[in-house]
Design a protein around this motif. Structure first.
Motif, mmCIF file in Angstrom:
data_model
loop_
_atom_site.group_PDB
_atom_site.id
_atom_site.type_symbol
_atom_site.label_atom_id
_atom_site.label_comp_id
_atom_site.label_asym_id
_atom_site.label_seq_id
_atom_site.Cartn_x
_atom_site.Cartn_y
_atom_site.Cartn_z
ATOM 1 N N ARG A 145 -5.108 -10.482 7.468
ATOM 2 C CA ARG A 145 -5.462 -9.843 6.239
ATOM 3 C C ARG A 145 -5.948 -8.391 6.431
ATOM 4 O O ARG A 145 -5.420 -7.367 5.900
ATOM 5 N N ARG A 148 -2.788 -6.343 7.614
ATOM 6 C CA ARG A 148 -2.200 -6.006 6.495
ATOM 7 C C ARG A 148 -2.544 -5.035 5.330
ATOM 8 O O ARG A 148 -1.955 -4.307 4.700
ATOM 9 N N THR A 149 -3.790 -4.991 5.254
ATOM 10 C CA THR A 149 -4.672 -4.092 4.448
ATOM 11 C C THR A 149 -4.819 -2.668 5.010
ATOM 12 O O THR A 149 -4.584 -1.623 4.247
ATOM 13 N N VAL A 152 -0.628 -1.067 5.708
ATOM 14 C CA VAL A 152 0.077 -1.576 4.337
ATOM 15 C C VAL A 152 1.340 -1.104 4.095
ATOM 16 O O VAL A 152 2.102 -1.981 3.469
ATOM 17 N N ASP A 153 1.802 0.080 4.604
ATOM 18 C CA ASP A 153 3.137 0.574 4.349
ATOM 19 C C ASP A 153 4.047 -0.136 4.944
ATOM 20 O O ASP A 153 4.351 -0.098 6.213
ATOM 21 N N LYS A 154 4.879 -0.765 4.466
ATOM 22 C CA LYS A 154 6.109 -1.770 5.051
ATOM 23 C C LYS A 154 7.038 -1.166 5.373
ATOM 24 O O LYS A 154 7.752 -1.658 6.384
#
Ligand code: SUG
Length: 440
Positions: A145, A148-149, A152-154
């Motif tokens: 988590r 991913r925070t 964050v930019d996929k």
């Protein structure tokens, strides 16, 4: 690309519970009284000093501990405070496991492949499942988590799920992964070191567990879309694991075109070094013999758990634990390296005793993430350490952390409240919203 050290901040429940078999320091200091405030300040002092030298530095937050949701999964019911009180009485080892601040050892948070090495040109992360130890397996969900925070930019970052939580895929993250790259080259050579093979024949340690499997490393190579021609898989010496080398970063550290390791680090070491020689241009191994330092002294001093940091002039800085100063052999070796023709031109040491007593040195405390300027700019979280953030963190530690934590203190429900207050404030400071179960 610049390499950024993301250091884990030791959490408010840092304690010595003797949870990690085969980690000799942790076994030796089990049940000692800990000082969480000193642990966090020691880690911060290292970060501050490196940042002041212009070495990019960032932080990763501690995890929520005690982790009451994990205790609920184990069948305990009632209010959070009632659960803590009851588990302290009935199953203190479970409370210790669910209170461990082990997430501070960020080298075990994930394996990271920079965009220069991956086919889709994204930075790939695989959070470690850490299934070898219950207290560490609890980290995977929050680590995923948090990553991913932050990342964050996929378009630029791929934060995978941890590998399946089965013994065949035991994965301990970057502690068993080294990226080499010649100064002028973009793409690197990634070396994965495993302790045992779950599905094919390989030797294994007799005394202590091998935490990383070959199958886990192979899966990461596939997920991260690495070029197999630029990957090396090597087996850690089973005898070294039995001597207390529970992660590869206790016996080897590499960076750029340099590998600093003990002569007994890998199975078939001459072949491993030959491969590196072929794949990394200008490869420079610094191999320490038994006569210079035995494996057990390497474990006692944590000499190889140093950070090896490339400097602009092509030489390297070694960030070593203070324990190396107190050991005649290790000190003499470091002096010889610096005064001789080795690429290591400077050594600085830090007192990280609180972490060291649980088997975590300078290299355990950091996760290396190499980013391009555009990738760095895509991160909005306030995790990059400058003097202002360091001051804020120091004041936060002094405000919230206890300076004494004995094993029996883990059953104090006030500790749970204190920790949540501290972490709530920290997540606001770092602009990382709702990363903890208690915030959701
Ligand atoms: O997993 N110690 C950690 C230390 C991890 C060090 N990391 C690297 N080498 N990269 C471990 O063995 C001890 C916790 C205790 O016993 O209280 C612990 O988990």
């Amino acid at each position: 690309m610049v390499e950024i050290n993301f250091d884990g901040i030791p959490g408010p429940t840092h304690n010595y519970a003797g949870l990690a078999r085969g980690n000799l320091a942790a076994e030796k200091h089990a049940r000692m009284v800990a000082n969480p405030r000193a642990a966090a300040l020691q880690g911060l002092a290292k970060m501050r000093a490196l940042a002041a030298r212009g070495i990019p530095q960032a932080v990763l937050p501690p995890h929520e501990r005690p982790l009451v949701p994990a205790l609920r999964e184990l069948g305990f019911e009632g209010s959070d405070a009632a659960i803590v009180t009851r588990v302290a009485r009935e199953a203190p080892q479970l409370l210790a496991a669910c209170s461990s601040a082990a997430a501070m050892w960020a080298a075990n948070a994930a394996t990271v492949s920079p965009s220069a090495d991956t086919t889709d040109r994204r930075v790939h992360f695989t959070p470690a499942n850490l299934i070898a130890n219950f207290h560490r397996s609890l980290e995977a969900e929050t680590t995923t988590r948090v990553l991913r925070t932050i990342f964050v930019d996929k378009e630029r970052f791929a934060v995978h799920s941890p590998l399946p939580a089965a013994t065949q895929f035991g994965d301990e993250g970057a502690a068993n992964h080294t990226r080499f790259a010649a100064p002028a080259e973009g793409s690197g050579v990634e070396m994965f070191v495993y302790g045992r093979s779950a599905l094919s024949a390989a030797s294994a340690p007799q005394r202590f567990p091998a935490r990383q499997t070959r199958e886990a490393s192979e899966a990461i190579v596939r997920r991260h879309e690495l070029d197999p021609a630029r990957v090396i898989l090597a087996q850690q010496s089973p005898a070294a694991i039995d001597a207390g080398v529970f992660h590869n970063d206790v016996i080897a550290v590499g960076s750029g075109n340099v590998l600093f390791c003990h002569a007994h680090a890998f199975v078939g070491q001459p072949i491993v070094l030959e491969k590196l020689e072929r794949m990394v241009s200008g490869f420079m191994p610094i191999v320490v013999t038994d006569a210079e330092l035995s494996v057990s002294d390497a474990v006692a001093t944590y000499l190889f758990n140093s950070q090896l940091i490339a400097r602009a002039n092509g030489t390297f800085l070694l960030v070593a634990p203070a324990e190396c100063n107190e050991h005649t052999g290790a000190r003499a070796l470091l002096d010889r390296l610096v005064s001789g023709s080795s690429p290591i031109a400077e050594v600085i040491t830090f007192n990280l005793r609180q972490s060291m007593q649980n088997g975590g040195g300078p290299a355990c405390l950091r996760l290396r993430v190499a980013l391009t300027p555009a990738e760095r700019a895509a991160i909005r979280a306030n995790v990059f350490l400058d003097a202002a953030l360091a001051d804020e963190l120091e004041a936060w530690i002094r405000r919230h952390y206890r300076d004494r934590l004995a094993p029996d203190d883990l059953g104090d429900p006030a500790l749970l409240e204190e920790s949540r207050r501290a972490l709530d404030e920290l997540s606001t400071m770092l602009r990382l919203p709702a990363i903890y179960p208690f915030q959701r």
